[in-house]
Design a protein around this motif. Structure first.
Motif, short mmCIF file in Angstrom:
data_model
loop_
_atom_site.label_atom_id
_atom_site.label_comp_id
_atom_site.label_asym_id
_atom_site.label_seq_id
_atom_site.Cartn_x
_atom_site.Cartn_y
_atom_site.Cartn_z
N ALA A 75 0.66 -1.20 0.07
CA ALA A 75 0.04 0.13 0.02
C ALA A 75 0.73 1.00 -0.20
O ALA A 75 1.70 0.98 0.69
CB ALA A 75 -1.44 0.03 0.90
N MET A 76 0.30 2.02 -0.58
CA MET A 76 1.42 3.47 -1.09
C MET A 76 0.84 4.00 -0.20
O MET A 76 0.06 4.34 1.11
CB MET A 76 0.40 4.50 -2.24
CG MET A 76 1.72 5.08 -2.46
SD MET A 76 3.06 5.02 -2.86
CE MET A 76 3.55 6.35 -4.73
N PRO A 77 2.11 4.55 0.49
CA PRO A 77 2.15 5.57 2.05
C PRO A 77 1.29 6.90 1.91
O PRO A 77 0.97 7.06 0.59
CB PRO A 77 3.32 6.09 2.19
CG PRO A 77 4.64 5.77 0.92
CD PRO A 77 3.47 4.87 0.56
N THR A 78 0.50 7.29 2.72
CA THR A 78 -0.93 8.44 2.58
C THR A 78 0.24 9.66 2.71
O THR A 78 -0.71 10.77 2.11
CB THR A 78 -1.26 8.23 4.28
OG1 THR A 78 -0.90 8.28 5.82
CG2 THR A 78 -2.37 6.26 4.01
N CYS A 81 4.80 13.90 0.85
CA CYS A 81 6.21 13.56 0.71
C CYS A 81 6.45 12.07 0.81
O CYS A 81 7.29 12.31 -0.13
CB CYS A 81 7.08 14.18 1.83
SG CYS A 81 6.33 15.66 3.08
N LEU A 82 5.98 11.81 2.08
CA LEU A 82 6.09 10.30 0.68
C LEU A 82 6.12 9.18 -0.39
O LEU A 82 6.94 8.63 -0.77
CB LEU A 82 6.13 8.74 2.51
CG LEU A 82 6.49 9.49 3.39
CD1 LEU A 82 5.90 8.49 4.63
CD2 LEU A 82 8.07 8.60 3.68
N GLN A 83 5.38 9.58 -0.82
CA GLN A 83 4.94 9.38 -1.62
C GLN A 83 5.23 9.82 -2.72
O GLN A 83 5.75 8.86 -3.70
CB GLN A 83 2.93 10.12 -2.37
CG GLN A 83 1.80 9.11 -1.33
CD GLN A 83 0.78 9.94 -1.69
OE1 GLN A 83 0.12 10.66 -2.34
NE2 GLN A 83 -1.09 8.97 -0.80
N GLN A 84 5.32 11.65 -2.76
CA GLN A 84 6.88 11.62 -3.85
C GLN A 84 8.56 10.69 -3.93
O GLN A 84 9.06 10.78 -4.94
CB GLN A 84 7.18 13.52 -3.66
CG GLN A 84 5.48 13.79 -3.41
CD GLN A 84 5.63 16.13 -3.37
OE1 GLN A 84 6.78 15.85 -2.58
NE2 GLN A 84 5.34 16.11 -4.12
N ASP A 85 9.21 10.48 -2.39
CA ASP A 85 10.06 9.49 -2.61
C ASP A 85 10.25 8.48 -2.92
O ASP A 85 10.72 7.92 -3.63
CB ASP A 85 10.33 9.89 -0.47
CG ASP A 85 11.24 11.23 0.01
OD1 ASP A 85 11.21 12.56 -1.46
OD2 ASP A 85 10.67 11.31 0.79
N VAL A 86 8.37 7.51 -2.86
CA VAL A 86 8.84 6.43 -3.43
C VAL A 86 8.72 6.65 -4.76
O VAL A 86 8.81 5.75 -5.45
CB VAL A 86 7.35 5.60 -2.26
CG1 VAL A 86 6.75 4.27 -3.66
CG2 VAL A 86 7.41 5.46 -1.33
N ALA A 87 7.85 7.51 -5.35
CA ALA A 87 7.37 7.71 -6.73
C ALA A 87 9.28 8.10 -7.70
O ALA A 87 9.54 7.27 -8.74
CB ALA A 87 6.39 8.60 -6.65
N LYS A 92 14.01 5.76 -10.39
CA LYS A 92 15.16 5.16 -10.50
C LYS A 92 15.26 3.42 -10.34
O LYS A 92 16.38 3.66 -11.39
CB LYS A 92 16.05 6.03 -9.19
CG LYS A 92 17.52 5.89 -9.31
CD LYS A 92 18.37 6.68 -8.02
CE LYS A 92 18.65 8.38 -8.71
NZ LYS A 92 19.12 9.35 -9.09
N VAL A 93 14.53 2.87 -9.87
CA VAL A 93 14.62 1.87 -9.77
C VAL A 93 14.50 1.69 -11.40
O VAL A 93 15.41 0.30 -12.11
CB VAL A 93 13.50 0.96 -8.81
CG1 VAL A 93 13.72 -0.83 -9.60
CG2 VAL A 93 14.66 0.95 -7.95
N ARG A 94 13.49 1.53 -12.04
CA ARG A 94 13.22 1.53 -13.50
C ARG A 94 14.07 2.03 -14.18
O ARG A 94 13.97 1.07 -15.35
CB ARG A 94 11.70 1.92 -14.02
CG ARG A 94 10.72 1.75 -13.54
CD ARG A 94 9.45 2.00 -13.42
NE ARG A 94 8.84 3.33 -14.04
CZ ARG A 94 8.06 3.42 -12.15
NH1 ARG A 94 7.94 2.71 -11.20
NH2 ARG A 94 7.86 4.87 -12.27
N GLU A 95 15.00 3.15 -14.08
CA GLU A 95 15.71 4.33 -14.93
C GLU A 95 16.88 2.90 -15.08
O GLU A 95 17.24 2.25 -16.30
CB GLU A 95 16.02 5.30 -15.00
CG GLU A 95 16.91 6.16 -15.90
CD GLU A 95 17.50 7.77 -14.89
OE1 GLU A 95 18.41 7.67 -15.62
OE2 GLU A 95 16.46 8.12 -14.09
#
Length: 191
Positions: A75-78, A81-87, A92-95
């Motif tokens: 589950a994505m964080p609520t 700021c954390l959502q932006q960090d996770v995105a 970066k991982v996809r890249e």
């Protein structure tokens, strides 16, 4: 035997036991007078069986809930700021996984838990200072017992690529801690 179990279920627990030898006598006291007809005994047996079935279903439900909680989707964080960090981390991982920017072949951090290895093509697109920061961050988190950086890297990139990023010693230690955290021997008392 089912008559005895049904009576024990109906009667409930004993508040105080002085001797183990008298426990059964205390538990069975009054059974012959209360369950004096076959109909009453059959009703008691049916209540006991329903209680057993209810308890079994409750245990199954608990196991299913626990399995869904631990094996379910992430589950994505609520927090925004954390959502932006996770995105940003996923981007970066996809890249990195798709080849990203030019591969690096220079030096990397050589702290106490890492070996000096050439940076391979698995960590493409990352600058030397980013790799040093990633290793230091992972090392600090490992000291606090957090293995998430290393386990996510192993799960998404594979162990070999994670070792290129964090170094074999750090990945090995992180995986040891992660496996130990799932062990019932190391999690006694935690809920």
């Amino acid at each position: 035997m089912t008559d005895v179990r049904a009576w024990l279920h109906m009667r409930g627990e004993v508040a105080r036991v002085r001797r183990g030898s008298g426990l059964l006598a205390v538990l069975l006291a009054g059974a012959a007078t209360v369950l004096d007809t076959p109909g009453k005994r059959a009703d008691a047996i049916e209540q006991w069986r329903r209680a057993q079935e209810t308890a079994r279903r409750h245990r199954i439900e608990q196991v299913r809930d626990r399995t869904e909680r631990y094996d379910g989707g992430w589950a994505m964080p609520t927090s925004y700021c954390l959502q932006q960090d996770v995105a940003a981390a996923f981007a970066k991982v996809r890249e990195v996984a798709t080849g990203g920017r030019a591969a690096l072949t220079n030096h990397q951090d050589s702290g106490p838990d890492t070996e000096s290895l050439p940076i391979g093509p698995g960590v493409q697109g990352l600058q030397d200072d980013e790799i040093v920061l990633a290793r230091n961050d992972a090392r600090q988190r490992l000291m606090m017992g957090d293995t998430s950086l290393i386990t996510v890297a192993v799960d998404t990139l594979g162990r070999e690529e994670a070792e290129h990023l964090y170094g074999p010693a750090l990945v090995r230690r992180g995986m040891q801690l992660a496996c130990g955290a799932r062990s019932s021997l190391m999690t006694y008392g935690r809920r």
